[in-house]
Design a protein around this motif. Structure first.
Motif, PDB file in Angstrom:
ATOM      1  N   LEU A  23       0.827  -1.209   0.000  1.00 29.58           N
ATOM      2  CA  LEU A  23       0.000   0.000   0.000  1.00 29.58           C
ATOM      3  C   LEU A  23       0.862   1.259   0.000  1.00 29.58           C
ATOM      4  CD1 LEU A  23      -2.858  -0.944   2.503  1.00 29.58           C
ATOM      5  CD2 LEU A  23      -3.078  -0.568   0.034  1.00 29.58           C
ATOM      6  N   ASN A  24       1.991   1.197   0.689  1.00 30.93           N
ATOM      7  CA  ASN A  24       2.858   2.374   0.789  1.00 30.93           C
ATOM      8  C   ASN A  24       3.922   2.433  -0.303  1.00 30.93           C
ATOM      9  OD1 ASN A  24       1.599   3.398   3.100  1.00 30.93           O
ATOM     10  ND2 ASN A  24       2.807   2.057   4.436  1.00 30.93           N
ATOM     11  N   LYS A  25       3.989   1.383  -1.128  1.00 32.98           N
ATOM     12  CA  LYS A  25       5.019   1.327  -2.163  1.00 32.98           C
ATOM     13  C   LYS A  25       4.699   2.296  -3.297  1.00 32.98           C
ATOM     14  CE  LYS A  25       7.036  -2.596  -3.287  1.00 32.98           C
ATOM     15  NZ  LYS A  25       7.294  -3.937  -3.878  1.00 32.98           N
ATOM     16  N   LEU A  26       5.749   2.876  -3.845  1.00 32.99           N
ATOM     17  CA  LEU A  26       5.628   3.748  -5.010  1.00 32.99           C
ATOM     18  C   LEU A  26       5.873   2.913  -6.265  1.00 32.99           C
ATOM     19  CD1 LEU A  26       5.443   6.617  -6.285  1.00 32.99           C
ATOM     20  CD2 LEU A  26       7.915   6.817  -5.913  1.00 32.99           C
ATOM     21  N   TYR A  27       4.891   2.886  -7.162  1.00 37.54           N
ATOM     22  CA  TYR A  27       5.009   2.124  -8.399  1.00 37.54           C
ATOM     23  C   TYR A  27       5.286   3.084  -9.555  1.00 37.54           C
ATOM     24  CZ  TYR A  27       3.021  -1.690  -5.680  1.00 37.54           C
ATOM     25  OH  TYR A  27       2.804  -2.647  -4.730  1.00 37.54           O
ATOM     26  N   ILE A  28       6.411   2.892 -10.216  1.00 36.28           N
ATOM     27  CA  ILE A  28       6.819   3.777 -11.310  1.00 36.28           C
ATOM     28  C   ILE A  28       6.752   2.997 -12.617  1.00 36.28           C
ATOM     29  CG2 ILE A  28       8.620   5.287 -12.219  1.00 36.28           C
ATOM     30  CD1 ILE A  28       9.751   5.434  -9.339  1.00 36.28           C
ATOM     31  N   TYR A  29       5.819   3.364 -13.486  1.00 41.18           N
ATOM     32  CA  TYR A  29       5.659   2.708 -14.781  1.00 41.18           C
ATOM     33  C   TYR A  29       6.338   3.542 -15.864  1.00 41.18           C
ATOM     34  CZ  TYR A  29       1.901  -0.285 -12.872  1.00 41.18           C
ATOM     35  OH  TYR A  29       1.154  -1.194 -12.163  1.00 41.18           O
ATOM     36  N   PHE A  30       6.831   2.872 -16.901  1.00 43.33           N
ATOM     37  CA  PHE A  30       7.388   3.616 -18.033  1.00 43.33           C
ATOM     38  C   PHE A  30       6.859   3.087 -19.355  1.00 43.33           C
ATOM     39  CE2 PHE A  30      10.547   0.269 -17.163  1.00 43.33           C
ATOM     40  CZ  PHE A  30      10.737  -0.294 -18.415  1.00 43.33           C
ATOM     41  N   GLY A  31       6.582   4.035 -20.270  1.00 44.63           N
ATOM     42  CA  GLY A  31       6.280   3.737 -21.664  1.00 44.63           C
ATOM     43  C   GLY A  31       7.400   4.327 -22.491  1.00 44.63           C
ATOM     44  N   SER A  32       8.259   3.474 -23.053  1.00 47.99           N
ATOM     45  CA  SER A  32       9.504   3.953 -23.648  1.00 47.99           C
ATOM     46  C   SER A  32       9.728   3.321 -25.007  1.00 47.99           C
ATOM     47  CB  SER A  32      10.677   3.608 -22.717  1.00 47.99           C
ATOM     48  OG  SER A  32      11.870   4.204 -23.151  1.00 47.99           O
ATOM     49  N   GLN A  33      10.180   4.125 -25.981  1.00 51.19           N
ATOM     50  CA  GLN A  33      10.483   3.616 -27.316  1.00 51.19           C
ATOM     51  C   GLN A  33      11.981   3.472 -27.541  1.00 51.19           C
ATOM     52  OE1 GLN A  33       7.870   2.724 -29.216  1.00 51.19           O
ATOM     53  NE2 GLN A  33       9.161   1.860 -30.799  1.00 51.19           N
ATOM     54  N   THR A  34      12.745   4.447 -27.104  1.00 50.81           N
ATOM     55  CA  THR A  34      14.194   4.427 -27.330  1.00 50.81           C
ATOM     56  C   THR A  34      14.993   4.225 -26.050  1.00 50.81           C
ATOM     57  OG1 THR A  34      14.379   6.834 -27.096  1.00 50.81           O
ATOM     58  CG2 THR A  34      13.922   5.975 -29.298  1.00 50.81           C
ATOM     59  N   GLY A  35      14.314   4.187 -24.901  1.00 47.28           N
ATOM     60  CA  GLY A  35      15.005   3.948 -23.644  1.00 47.28           C
ATOM     61  C   GLY A  35      15.098   5.148 -22.728  1.00 47.28           C
ATOM     62  N   VAL A  55       9.868   0.987  -3.408  1.00 50.13           N
ATOM     63  CA  VAL A  55       9.592   1.356  -4.797  1.00 50.13           C
ATOM     64  C   VAL A  55       9.698   0.143  -5.702  1.00 50.13           C
ATOM     65  CG1 VAL A  55      12.000   1.951  -5.279  1.00 50.13           C
ATOM     66  CG2 VAL A  55      10.173   3.014  -6.636  1.00 50.13           C
ATOM     67  N   GLU A  56       8.972   0.175  -6.806  1.00 49.72           N
ATOM     68  CA  GLU A  56       9.082  -0.839  -7.836  1.00 49.72           C
ATOM     69  C   GLU A  56       8.923  -0.154  -9.194  1.00 49.72           C
ATOM     70  OE1 GLU A  56       7.155  -5.150  -9.206  1.00 49.72           O
ATOM     71  OE2 GLU A  56       6.574  -4.234  -7.287  1.00 49.72           O
ATOM     72  N   VAL A  57       9.908  -0.342 -10.073  1.00 49.07           N
ATOM     73  CA  VAL A  57       9.856   0.218 -11.423  1.00 49.07           C
ATOM     74  C   VAL A  57       9.302  -0.849 -12.352  1.00 49.07           C
ATOM     75  CG1 VAL A  57      11.189   1.224 -13.310  1.00 49.07           C
ATOM     76  CG2 VAL A  57      11.815   1.725 -10.938  1.00 49.07           C
ATOM     77  N   MET A  58       8.276  -0.491 -13.136  1.00 47.10           N
ATOM     78  CA  MET A  58       7.549  -1.485 -13.922  1.00 47.10           C
ATOM     79  C   MET A  58       7.439  -1.079 -15.392  1.00 47.10           C
ATOM     80  SD  MET A  58       4.504  -2.411 -11.207  1.00 47.10           S
ATOM     81  CE  MET A  58       4.133  -3.973 -12.005  1.00 47.10           C
ATOM     82  N   ASP A  59       7.645  -2.037 -16.257  1.00 46.30           N
ATOM     83  CA  ASP A  59       7.504  -1.871 -17.702  1.00 46.30           C
ATOM     84  C   ASP A  59       6.024  -1.978 -18.055  1.00 46.30           C
ATOM     85  OD1 ASP A  59       7.553  -2.122 -20.484  1.00 46.30           O
ATOM     86  OD2 ASP A  59       9.328  -3.404 -20.485  1.00 46.30           O
ATOM     87  N   LEU A  60       5.492  -1.013 -18.814  1.00 45.36           N
ATOM     88  CA  LEU A  60       4.083  -1.076 -19.206  1.00 45.36           C
ATOM     89  C   LEU A  60       3.785  -2.275 -20.099  1.00 45.36           C
ATOM     90  CD1 LEU A  60       3.038   2.661 -19.698  1.00 45.36           C
ATOM     91  CD2 LEU A  60       2.059   1.002 -18.119  1.00 45.36           C
ATOM     92  N   GLU A  61       4.815  -2.916 -20.607  1.00 45.53           N
ATOM     93  CA  GLU A  61       4.631  -4.176 -21.323  1.00 45.53           C
ATOM     94  C   GLU A  61       3.969  -5.207 -20.414  1.00 45.53           C
ATOM     95  OE1 GLU A  61       5.464  -6.696 -24.759  1.00 45.53           O
ATOM     96  OE2 GLU A  61       6.087  -4.617 -24.517  1.00 45.53           O
ATOM     97  N   ASP A  62       4.248  -5.099 -19.085  1.00 44.95           N
ATOM     98  CA  ASP A  62       3.725  -6.039 -18.097  1.00 44.95           C
ATOM     99  C   ASP A  62       2.501  -5.487 -17.375  1.00 44.95           C
ATOM    100  OD1 ASP A  62       5.959  -7.680 -18.695  1.00 44.95           O
ATOM    101  OD2 ASP A  62       7.187  -6.495 -17.322  1.00 44.95           O
ATOM    102  N   PHE A  63       1.869  -4.482 -17.929  1.00 47.44           N
ATOM    103  CA  PHE A  63       0.712  -3.827 -17.314  1.00 47.44           C
ATOM    104  C   PHE A  63      -0.427  -4.811 -17.051  1.00 47.44           C
ATOM    105  CE2 PHE A  63      -3.490  -2.107 -18.592  1.00 47.44           C
ATOM    106  CZ  PHE A  63      -3.765  -1.352 -17.463  1.00 47.44           C
ATOM    107  N   ASP A  64      -0.998  -4.736 -15.845  1.00 45.16           N
ATOM    108  CA  ASP A  64      -2.166  -5.529 -15.447  1.00 45.16           C
ATOM    109  C   ASP A  64      -3.162  -4.567 -14.809  1.00 45.16           C
ATOM    110  OD1 ASP A  64      -4.050  -7.069 -13.964  1.00 45.16           O
ATOM    111  OD2 ASP A  64      -2.661  -8.756 -13.915  1.00 45.16           O
ATOM    112  N   SER A  65      -4.311  -4.387 -15.430  1.00 46.81           N
ATOM    113  CA  SER A  65      -5.281  -3.382 -14.961  1.00 46.81           C
ATOM    114  C   SER A  65      -5.768  -3.677 -13.553  1.00 46.81           C
ATOM    115  CB  SER A  65      -6.467  -3.305 -15.924  1.00 46.81           C
ATOM    116  OG  SER A  65      -7.123  -4.559 -16.012  1.00 46.81           O
ATOM    117  N   GLU A  66      -5.965  -4.959 -13.215  1.00 49.58           N
ATOM    118  CA  GLU A  66      -6.461  -5.303 -11.883  1.00 49.58           C
ATOM    119  C   GLU A  66      -5.425  -4.976 -10.815  1.00 49.58           C
ATOM    120  OE1 GLU A  66      -9.619  -6.089 -11.311  1.00 49.58           O
ATOM    121  OE2 GLU A  66      -9.809  -5.761 -13.481  1.00 49.58           O
ATOM    122  N   VAL A  67      -4.161  -5.162 -11.129  1.00 50.31           N
ATOM    123  CA  VAL A  67      -3.093  -4.816 -10.196  1.00 50.31           C
ATOM    124  C   VAL A  67      -3.007  -3.304 -10.036  1.00 50.31           C
ATOM    125  CG1 VAL A  67      -0.590  -4.875  -9.821  1.00 50.31           C
ATOM    126  CG2 VAL A  67      -1.778  -6.916 -10.658  1.00 50.31           C
TER     127      VAL A  67
END
Length: 667
Positions: A23-35, A55-67
């Protein structure tokens, strides 16, 4: 019984703690084409760790709407690709976001922030970030700070740093404190210093003179077939994923297209055909994009080999990534190994462009001289941002020059260097061949990118005067570097036009483009291309000829001179002779330097306003390929034609809405 009860209580407590941390974790998503977006997301993640924020850095390739719906603290770092589109790894997320069936309260428990990446030369500047901001707000999310909008036409890294330090982190701390979350106090403090590059370089390297010797280094209990067969084929970032999916194909044709090429001035345009017949499951559609992985020049590779403390003969040694002791291994790899060190430096490591500041800060760990380290840290600080922009970015300093100037005392760890230095990224070229005519041979059209650059002496003086340059460099070396003649040569274009050998092997992958011919083979087509912007239209006229049928078409082509750089001239004129039956009905050229007054394609479009208006009124499609400024000027011409010949002042927006105005433009 008591022991069992105690175990159950411990399990329940652990589960509750894990839920509270989530609940307290910061989730950082990225949508990136060239890095770039990915790099910024990881930088933000490092900052969070330093501040004690889970913190957790996440690739939008792995996006899960329910999560996503369950996450309380979310940051989106989103690049805009093409004409306001999502990046390849964010397509699924974008589709979910833009679904009209999204409910208003779906994200009611979320507090979010958005950092966008774009380029103001493009019409839909930062459109992806703006769309997601609106969508999250509509679904009940609360934006805690000003949306960041980075501009790659200026200084996108400075834009990100300013947003992170002045907008996001103060807002995050405030929102945490107001919300009563346990992370509030932690977010305002700084964690104890640690080895900063350990997380970015979690792997060590095995190195051996040949493959069999490398196998011997592997655990003795493993057989050769087991040592490397179960490697996880997942790249550590957006660009690395290309390496694991790319095909190796053979160059079949390489020929100069200009009438008067001048190689030493960079005036060269090549038609390159790549034979993909041996590439399983590699197919393309006419005017798709071909991603090509460039090769670093031999001279650059040899310089870095020596600077890393290695000998030239070691380039043929094999290297393999293995887990560093005491560090978790997620199975991801920067690039496929085992491979030779030569391949690692030639194909997989960006050795030409200065890395982003986040990577440079990690590389300072290898500086041995405290004076040099202090000067470089000053340059990379917020206070040094103006000097970094004017003396590093604006002069297009190379990676080699940067190391020569600021890192003379560095003793690099090879494994860390290969992981911290950004990955070599593939470059996309619009395919200029017809898949109907040549399904197993892909053509691209490439012009050398070349320009003279300013010497570095003024930049070095400014850095020295402002305390950003260490005395360790020495006056003689400073003078020598400052007075060098400098030229910029585009890495991929120079390699494709100057360095290919017969049957050269290249790493490629096909990617869909927006250029698609209308399904109805009788629909009129208008094409506008300048220079290598002709590529998709060469593919189109080859398709017209191969498929047959009859349609009215118009091509507007521009270059500097019909006597110097009228590329595909004979083919173009032959297509014009065929007319509406498998060719080009109307051909209009603009050679800007062949007369006193410069004439460009937009002028020819206006001159043929009645023709253009008639074809558009018949449901015609309008395609533009080339520089962004040219695209804007052609749009203005279309608007004028709409008002004058079609009684429709909103013709440009109408064409876009109907998806009949298709553009591929570059800054």
């Amino acid at each position: 019984m008591e022991l069992y009860q105690k175990e159950q209580e411990d399990i329940a407590a652990a589960a509750a703690a894990a839920e509270e941390e989530a609940l307290n974790k910061l989730y950082i998503y990225f949508g990136s084409q060239t890095g770039t977006a990915e790099s910024f997301a990881k930088t933000l993640g490092q900052q969070a760790e330093e501040k004690g924020v889970p913190v957790e850095v996440m690739d939008l390739e792995d996006f899960d709407s329910e999560v996503l719906k369950k996450q309380r603290w979310v940051v989106m770092v989103l690049a805009t690709y093409g004409e306001g589109d999502p990046t390849d790894n964010a397509v699924k997320f974008h589709k979910w976001c833009m679904n009209k069936e999204r409910e208003q309260g779906e994200l009611s428990g979320m507090k979010f922030a958005i950092m966008g990446l774009g380029n103001r030369q493009y019409i839909n500047f930062n459109e992806m970030a703006r769309k997601v901001d609106r969508a999250f707000t509509k679904m009940g999310g609360v934006n805690i700070c000003r949306r960041g909008e980075g501009d790659d036409d200026q200084d996108i890294e400075a834009d990100f740093n300013k947003w992170a330090t002045q907008d996001f982190w103060p807002a995050f701390v405030k929102a945490n404190t107001e919300g009563g979350a346990e992370g509030g106090e932690a977010a305002a403090t700084t964690a104890a210093p640690k080895e900063k590059w350990s997380k970015r370089a979690p792997l060590s390297i095995q190195m051996a003179p040949d493959f069999d010797s490398l196998i011997d280094i592997a655990p003795a209990t493993r057989k050769r077939s087991e040592s490397f067969s179960n490697r996880v084929n997942i790249g550590t970032d957006v660009n690395a994923r290309f390496y694991f999916a790319a095909h190796t194909a053979r160059v079949a044709v390489d020929m100069e297209l200009r009438q008067l090429p001048v190689k030493e001035e960079g005036l060269s345009t090549h038609h390159v055909e790549i034979d993909v017949s041996a590439c399983a499951n590699l197919t393309y559609v006419t005017a798709d994009n071909l991603d090509i992985l460039p090769e670093n020049p031999e001279s650059t590779v040899l310089w870095f080999t020596e600077r890393l403390g290695l000998k030239p003969h070691q380039l043929d040694s094999f290297v393999h990534f293995v887990k560093r002791e005491g560090v978790d291994d997620n199975g991801k790899r920067p690039f496929p190994t085992p491979c030779t060190l030569r391949d690692a430096l030639v194909f997989y490591t960006e050795l030409n462009v200065v890395p982003p500041k986040s990577a440079l800060k990690e590389l300072t760990m290898f500086l041995q001289d405290p004076r040099e380290k202090a000067a470089l840290e000053s340059l990379l600080s917020e206070e040094g941002a103006a000097d970094f922009k004017s003396c590093i970015k604006d002069v297009e300093m190379t990676y080699r020059e940067f190391i020569e100037i600021f890192m003379t005392s560095a003793v690099f760890d090879l494994a860390a260097f290969l992981q911290i230095t950004p990955r070599q990224r593939p470059r996309a070229y619009t395919i200029s061949s017809s898949s109907h005519e040549h399904p197993q041979q892909i053509a691209v059209t490439v012009s050398v990118v070349h320009k003279k650059q300013t010497q570095l002496h003024s930049a070095l003086e400014q850095l020295s005067n402002n305390g950003r340059l260490s005395v360790v460099l020495g006056s003689e070396m400073k003078k020598e570097i400052g007075e060098r003649e400098r030229n910029f040569n585009g890495l991929t274009s120079s390699w494709l036009c100057n360095s290919l050998r017969p049957n050269h092997r290249v790493k490629v992958a096909v990617k869909a483009s927006t250029f698609r011919l209308p399904e109805d083979p009788t629909t009129p087509v208008i094409m506008v291309g300048a220079g290598t912007g002709l590529a998709p239209f060469r593919a189109f006229w080859r398709e017209f000829q191969s498929v047959g049928g009859e349609r009215e078409t118009a091509l507007f082509f521009g270059s500097t001179s019909q006597h110097k750089d009228w590329i595909y001239k004979d083919e173009m004129l032959a297509a014009h002779e065929r007319g509406s039956k498998g060719g080009i009905t109307h051909l209009h050229t603009a050679f800007s330097r062949d007369q006193a007054q410069k004439i460009y394609v937009q002028h020819r479009v206006l001159e043929q306003g009645e023709l253009v208006g008639r074809l558009l009124a018949q449901g015609g499609y309008f395609y533009i390929c080339g520089a962004t400024k040219m695209g804007r000027d052609v749009e203005a011409a279309i608007a004028e034609i709409g008002s004058k010949y079609m009684n429709d002042s909103g013709i440009v927006e109408k064409l876009k809405q109907e998806k009949r105005l298709i553009q591929e433009l570059w800054a």
